[in-house]
Design a protein around this motif. Structure first.
Motif, PDB file in Angstrom:
ATOM      1  N   ASP A   1      -6.116  15.901  -6.332  1.00  0.00           N
ATOM      2  CA  ASP A   1      -5.467  14.679  -6.818  1.00  0.00           C
ATOM      3  C   ASP A   1      -5.681  13.503  -5.866  1.00  0.00           C
ATOM      4  OD1 ASP A   1      -4.501  16.031  -9.066  1.00  0.00           O
ATOM      5  OD2 ASP A   1      -2.702  16.684  -8.003  1.00  0.00           O
ATOM      6  N   LEU A   2      -6.930  13.265  -5.544  1.00  0.00           N
ATOM      7  CA  LEU A   2      -7.261  12.168  -4.644  1.00  0.00           C
ATOM      8  C   LEU A   2      -7.139  10.820  -5.357  1.00  0.00           C
ATOM      9  CD1 LEU A   2      -9.220  14.760  -3.758  1.00  0.00           C
ATOM     10  CD2 LEU A   2     -10.046  13.065  -2.131  1.00  0.00           C
ATOM     11  N   SER A   3      -6.601   9.847  -4.644  1.00  0.00           N
ATOM     12  CA  SER A   3      -6.550   8.484  -5.170  1.00  0.00           C
ATOM     13  C   SER A   3      -6.939   7.508  -4.067  1.00  0.00           C
ATOM     14  CB  SER A   3      -5.154   8.156  -5.711  1.00  0.00           C
ATOM     15  OG  SER A   3      -4.175   8.249  -4.705  1.00  0.00           O
ATOM     16  N   PHE A   4      -7.574   6.417  -4.474  1.00  0.00           N
ATOM     17  CA  PHE A   4      -8.106   5.437  -3.542  1.00  0.00           C
ATOM     18  C   PHE A   4      -7.727   4.035  -4.012  1.00  0.00           C
ATOM     19  CE2 PHE A   4     -10.983   9.030  -3.999  1.00  0.00           C
ATOM     20  CZ  PHE A   4     -11.231   9.432  -2.690  1.00  0.00           C
ATOM     21  N   PHE A   5      -7.393   3.165  -3.064  1.00  0.00           N
ATOM     22  CA  PHE A   5      -7.246   1.759  -3.411  1.00  0.00           C
ATOM     23  C   PHE A   5      -7.492   0.892  -2.180  1.00  0.00           C
ATOM     24  CE2 PHE A   5      -2.942   3.215  -2.401  1.00  0.00           C
ATOM     25  CZ  PHE A   5      -2.417   2.218  -1.598  1.00  0.00           C
ATOM     26  N   ARG A   6      -8.033  -0.281  -2.454  1.00  0.00           N
ATOM     27  CA  ARG A   6      -8.269  -1.260  -1.395  1.00  0.00           C
ATOM     28  C   ARG A   6      -6.921  -1.633  -0.759  1.00  0.00           C
ATOM     29  NH1 ARG A   6     -12.854  -4.682  -1.555  1.00  0.00           N
ATOM     30  NH2 ARG A   6     -13.007  -4.163  -3.775  1.00  0.00           N
ATOM     31  N   PHE A   7      -6.900  -1.838   0.548  1.00  0.00           N
ATOM     32  CA  PHE A   7      -5.664  -2.179   1.237  1.00  0.00           C
ATOM     33  C   PHE A   7      -4.953  -3.346   0.542  1.00  0.00           C
ATOM     34  CE2 PHE A   7      -3.568  -4.766   4.626  1.00  0.00           C
ATOM     35  CZ  PHE A   7      -2.518  -3.892   4.873  1.00  0.00           C
ATOM     36  N   ASN A   8      -3.654  -3.144   0.284  1.00  0.00           N
ATOM     37  CA  ASN A   8      -2.779  -4.130  -0.364  1.00  0.00           C
ATOM     38  C   ASN A   8      -3.123  -4.378  -1.831  1.00  0.00           C
ATOM     39  OD1 ASN A   8      -0.865  -4.621   1.560  1.00  0.00           O
ATOM     40  ND2 ASN A   8      -1.799  -6.497   2.351  1.00  0.00           N
ATOM     41  N   GLU A   9      -3.867  -3.440  -2.454  1.00  0.00           N
ATOM     42  CA  GLU A   9      -4.169  -3.573  -3.882  1.00  0.00           C
ATOM     43  C   GLU A   9      -3.857  -2.268  -4.617  1.00  0.00           C
ATOM     44  OE1 GLU A   9      -8.031  -5.127  -4.744  1.00  0.00           O
ATOM     45  OE2 GLU A   9      -7.894  -6.714  -3.233  1.00  0.00           O
ATOM     46  N   LYS A  10      -2.647  -1.756  -4.396  1.00  0.00           N
ATOM     47  CA  LYS A  10      -2.266  -0.467  -4.966  1.00  0.00           C
ATOM     48  C   LYS A  10      -2.315  -0.469  -6.490  1.00  0.00           C
ATOM     49  CE  LYS A  10       1.165   3.197  -4.444  1.00  0.00           C
ATOM     50  NZ  LYS A  10       2.442   3.609  -3.809  1.00  0.00           N
ATOM     51  N   LYS A  11      -2.132  -1.623  -7.110  1.00  0.00           N
ATOM     52  CA  LYS A  11      -2.155  -1.698  -8.576  1.00  0.00           C
ATOM     53  C   LYS A  11      -3.537  -1.337  -9.135  1.00  0.00           C
ATOM     54  CE  LYS A  11      -3.225  -6.653  -8.694  1.00  0.00           C
ATOM     55  NZ  LYS A  11      -2.793  -7.983  -9.173  1.00  0.00           N
TER      56      LYS A  11
ATOM     57  N   ILE B   1     -14.418   1.472  -4.670  1.00  0.00           N
ATOM     58  CA  ILE B   1     -14.112   0.033  -4.739  1.00  0.00           C
ATOM     59  C   ILE B   1     -15.384  -0.810  -4.630  1.00  0.00           C
ATOM     60  CG2 ILE B   1     -11.787   0.397  -3.828  1.00  0.00           C
ATOM     61  CD1 ILE B   1     -12.762  -0.708  -1.130  1.00  0.00           C
ATOM     62  N   ASN B   2     -16.527  -0.140  -4.846  1.00  0.00           N
ATOM     63  CA  ASN B   2     -17.830  -0.813  -4.957  1.00  0.00           C
ATOM     64  C   ASN B   2     -18.274  -1.503  -3.659  1.00  0.00           C
ATOM     65  OD1 ASN B   2     -18.121  -0.162  -7.754  1.00  0.00           O
ATOM     66  ND2 ASN B   2     -16.656  -1.792  -8.220  1.00  0.00           N
ATOM     67  N   LYS B   3     -17.959  -0.877  -2.527  1.00  0.00           N
ATOM     68  CA  LYS B   3     -18.444  -1.397  -1.246  1.00  0.00           C
ATOM     69  C   LYS B   3     -19.748  -0.708  -0.822  1.00  0.00           C
ATOM     70  CE  LYS B   3     -15.830  -4.707   0.216  1.00  0.00           C
ATOM     71  NZ  LYS B   3     -16.409  -6.044   0.505  1.00  0.00           N
TER      72      LYS B   3
END
Length: 221
Positions: free
Chosen positions: A159-169, A215-217
């Motif tokens: 159950d891995l989840s990823f988000f850019r810092f300060n963009e949890k939405k 996050i397409n980096k």
């Protein structure tokens, strides 16, 4: 500061191979549960030019990753800072206990040399990062199971989840599994015994790079 020096073997298990993996795991005699399952949260830091990520992508033998880590979902949990180093086939993890609660941390200003909170960081940690400008980049969250096979430490991440810092939405969820074997090199034969009938392939794997890919980096998996 706590330091661990070890070897790590990793497997990236896509959703279509999860059934095979768990069937294989259940068939192995001698595997026991070593610690309760828990949620792991990591916040990865990097330089403005993503040096840590780039060093990993090109396979630089001497490289480092920087991250905060905490467990569970409560805001009053304590956080640690970790520096994970790779030296050829060996990994080392240094853990710094900051005695700070998650709810009290300003992750953007924590490593600002002029901030009061930076002055209060452990001296050993400040020595490690004083010449590096680090910025919060990526949050990673997952469930981890802890197992033991003789002298080997096994972990299973789901159950891995990823988000850019300060963009949890904008959280991105993934259904694959990461299986890791962590051990002292003198127990290499135990690894060979455990994997003797395993049809899965060992792979390079970095949750930090997986997240940057999400996050397409960077292109990773």
């Amino acid at each position: 500061m706590k330091s661990i020096h070890r070897r790590e073997v990793k497997f990236y298990i896509p959703e279509n191979l999860k059934k095979y993996f768990y069937s294989w795991l259940i068939s192995k005699i001698g595997i026991t549960k070593s610690y309760p399952k828990r949620i792991i949260n990591s916040l990865y830091y990097d330089s403005v030019d993503y040096k840590s990520a780039k060093d990993n992508i090109i396979g630089l033998s001497d490289r480092k990753k920087y991250r905060f880590r905490w467990y569970g979902s409560n805001q009053d949990t304590l956080i640690n800072f970790e520096i994970k180093s790779k030296d050829n086939i060996f990994s080392q993890k240094e853990t710094f206990n900051l005695n700070l609660k998650l709810e009290n941390v300003n992750f953007t200003k924590l490593f600002d040399l002029n901030s009061i909170i930076f002055a209060d960081l452990p001296y050993d940690l400040k020595k490690k990062i004083i010449g590096i400008k680090l910025f919060p980049i990526l949050n990673v969250k997952y469930d981890r199971e802890y197992l033991k096979y003789h002298h080997l430490d096994l972990t299973i991440d789901n159950d891995l989840s990823f988000f850019r810092f300060n963009e949890k939405k904008n959280t991105i969820n993934k259904k694959h599994v990461i299986f890791e074997i962590k051990y002292n090199y003198k127990f290499e034969n135990e690894v060979k015994t455990l994997l003797s009938d395993c049809k899965l392939s060992i792979s390079r794997n970095s949750k930090y790079l997986q997240g940057l890919d999400c996050i397409n980096k960077f292109n990773y998996i």
